[in-house]
Design a protein around this motif. Structure first.
Motif, mmCIF file in Angstrom:
data_model
loop_
_atom_site.group_PDB
_atom_site.id
_atom_site.type_symbol
_atom_site.label_atom_id
_atom_site.label_comp_id
_atom_site.label_asym_id
_atom_site.label_seq_id
_atom_site.Cartn_x
_atom_site.Cartn_y
_atom_site.Cartn_z
ATOM 1 N N THR A 109 7.066 57.372 52.118
ATOM 2 C CA THR A 109 6.778 56.029 51.608
ATOM 3 C C THR A 109 6.447 55.084 52.762
ATOM 4 O O THR A 109 7.233 54.925 53.695
ATOM 5 N N GLY A 110 5.283 54.490 52.699
ATOM 6 C CA GLY A 110 4.862 53.570 53.749
ATOM 7 C C GLY A 110 4.386 54.238 55.014
ATOM 8 O O GLY A 110 4.113 53.561 56.008
ATOM 9 N N MET A 111 4.270 55.570 55.018
ATOM 10 C CA MET A 111 3.807 56.290 56.196
ATOM 11 C C MET A 111 2.302 56.512 56.054
ATOM 12 O O MET A 111 1.863 57.281 55.192
ATOM 13 N N PRO A 112 1.483 55.878 56.856
ATOM 14 C CA PRO A 112 0.024 55.954 56.674
ATOM 15 C C PRO A 112 -0.502 57.379 56.778
ATOM 16 O O PRO A 112 -0.145 58.125 57.692
ATOM 17 N N GLY A 113 -1.356 57.753 55.821
ATOM 18 C CA GLY A 113 -2.038 59.039 55.884
ATOM 19 C C GLY A 113 -1.191 60.247 55.560
ATOM 20 O O GLY A 113 -1.624 61.379 55.775
ATOM 21 N N VAL A 114 0.037 60.037 55.026
ATOM 22 C CA VAL A 114 0.961 61.150 54.762
ATOM 23 C C VAL A 114 1.412 61.093 53.309
ATOM 24 O O VAL A 114 1.659 60.016 52.758
ATOM 25 N N THR A 115 1.519 62.257 52.693
ATOM 26 C CA THR A 115 2.099 62.353 51.358
ATOM 27 C C THR A 115 3.193 63.412 51.371
ATOM 28 O O THR A 115 3.224 64.278 52.257
ATOM 29 N N ALA A 116 4.108 63.319 50.415
ATOM 30 C CA ALA A 116 5.234 64.251 50.333
ATOM 31 C C ALA A 116 5.191 64.990 49.003
ATOM 32 O O ALA A 116 5.021 64.369 47.953
ATOM 33 N N VAL A 117 5.344 66.317 49.068
ATOM 34 C CA VAL A 117 5.383 67.153 47.866
ATOM 35 C C VAL A 117 6.717 67.886 47.862
ATOM 36 O O VAL A 117 7.054 68.570 48.845
ATOM 37 N N PRO A 118 7.516 67.754 46.795
ATOM 38 C CA PRO A 118 8.847 68.370 46.797
ATOM 39 C C PRO A 118 8.795 69.894 46.835
ATOM 40 O O PRO A 118 7.878 70.517 46.298
ATOM 41 N N ILE A 119 9.802 70.475 47.473
ATOM 42 C CA ILE A 119 9.962 71.924 47.506
ATOM 43 C C ILE A 119 10.712 72.345 46.243
ATOM 44 O O ILE A 119 11.824 71.864 45.984
ATOM 45 N N THR A 120 10.094 73.203 45.435
ATOM 46 C CA THR A 120 10.707 73.633 44.188
ATOM 47 C C THR A 120 11.430 74.969 44.311
ATOM 48 O O THR A 120 12.274 75.295 43.483
ATOM 49 N N GLU A 121 11.095 75.746 45.327
ATOM 50 C CA GLU A 121 11.749 77.042 45.537
ATOM 51 C C GLU A 121 11.748 77.362 47.025
ATOM 52 O O GLU A 121 10.698 77.250 47.665
ATOM 53 N N PRO A 122 12.909 77.705 47.594
ATOM 54 C CA PRO A 122 14.237 77.727 46.969
ATOM 55 C C PRO A 122 14.764 76.316 46.725
ATOM 56 O O PRO A 122 14.195 75.347 47.242
ATOM 57 N N ARG A 123 15.838 76.220 45.974
ATOM 58 C CA ARG A 123 16.428 74.916 45.693
ATOM 59 C C ARG A 123 17.126 74.414 46.956
ATOM 60 O O ARG A 123 18.081 75.013 47.449
ATOM 61 N N ILE A 124 16.630 73.335 47.485
ATOM 62 C CA ILE A 124 17.173 72.785 48.725
ATOM 63 C C ILE A 124 16.981 71.273 48.684
ATOM 64 O O ILE A 124 15.970 70.778 48.173
#
Length: 295
Positions: free
Chosen positions: A253-268
């Motif tokens: 959030t608020g980091m220019p040019g970066v996006t975050a995609v959650p890790i679904t496997e393994p559960r962490i």
């Protein structure tokens, strides 16, 4: 074993030099040599090679015990000292780089606002340094973060009677450039990314060795090695295409040019925990109350 001889031994290993260890400890070089000789005689083993100065196999074995033993001794001294120390005007907090989330920052500012005469300091360091600072009395509380299975606590060094509890938890995510082909995904399987280009930033986020372990696969080779606690600098490298990394889902959030995609496997998950002495001072207790999740 004499604790002071153990301290001297650890200093010599850290400095890779008898003379440098003497300067660091404020001893003469002959005193350092005498400590090492006495320790070797006590254990009936050669602990150090002299040229170059390095631990032998016996020395490496001793080092595994020496650091935790010395930490527990320092923690015991600090724990007793807290019984007679009253520092109502100070709140010293140490944080790992990923622990200073917006909610944590709000609580720290609130602690300062609630007591205008209180001096609040926040220092960023790695996890081992944070635990040591609280254990030895150099800090009143620590905020540490890490990646674990949802029901597991953070693995922390054995540093005596400290209280720890989770103050925040959210999905662990992969940070990618916004133009990356996977940037639009709703979730990612970590093993599928083992052949991707990665940035190894163990001071800021999950080390690649840990990613290999949780993904139970080889790979995760570093394209870049990033040392230090500058999270914004790490984000800039990700945005420039230097490689992938992991962080809390909200980190982009608020980091220019970066996006975050959650890790679904393994559960962490990414967890932030607060550490404080078993009997915290008033300021640390107030901070703990402010950060403790409502039940």
């Amino acid at each position: 074993m004499d604790p002071q001889q153990l301290r001297t031994f650890v200093a010599v290993v850290d400095e890779s030099s008898f003379s440098a260890a003497a300067r660091a400890l404020g001893y003469t070089q002959s005193a350092v040599s005498q400590h090492i000789a006495a320790l070797e005689a006590d254990l009936d083993a050669t602990l150090l090679t002299r040229r170059p100065v390095a631990p032998t196999e016996a020395g490496r074995r001793l080092l595994e015990h020496a650091r935790p033993l010395l930490l527990r001794l320092d923690a015991a001294r600090a724990d007793v000292a807290r019984l007679r120390q009253v520092r109502p005007g100070r709140l010293a907090v140490v944080c790992t780089p990923g622990a200073l989330t917006p909610a944590v920052a709000d609580a720290l500012v609130g602690a300062r606002t609630a007591a205008p005469l209180r001096a609040v300091s926040v220092r960023v360091c790695d996890r081992d340094q944070a635990v040591r600072a609280v254990s030895t009395g150099a800090a009143d509380a620590a905020l540490v973060d890490g990646a674990v299975a949802p029901s597991d606590p953070l693995p922390l060094p054995d540093a005596g009677p400290l209280t720890a509890f989770a103050v925040a938890q959210e999905p662990l995510a992969v940070l990618l450039p916004v133009a990356h082909p996977l940037a639009g995904r709703r979730g990612l399987r970590l093993p599928d990314l083992s052949a991707a280009r990665w940035i190894d930033a163990p001071d800021v986020t999950v080390a690649l060795t840990q990613l290999r372990a949780v993904a139970q696969t080889d790979g995760f080779g570093p394209q870049l090695a990033f040392l230090g606690g500058d999270f914004a600098g790490l984000g800039a490298l990700v945005a420039a295409g230097g490689g992938l990394t992991t962080a809390a889902l909200s980190a982009a959030t608020g980091m220019p040019g970066v996006t975050a995609v959650p890790i679904t496997e393994p559960r962490i998950v990414h967890r932030v925990e607060l550490l404080h002495p078993r009997a915290p001072g008033a300021a640390a207790a107030e901070l703990a109350d402010a950060l403790r999740p409502s039940r």
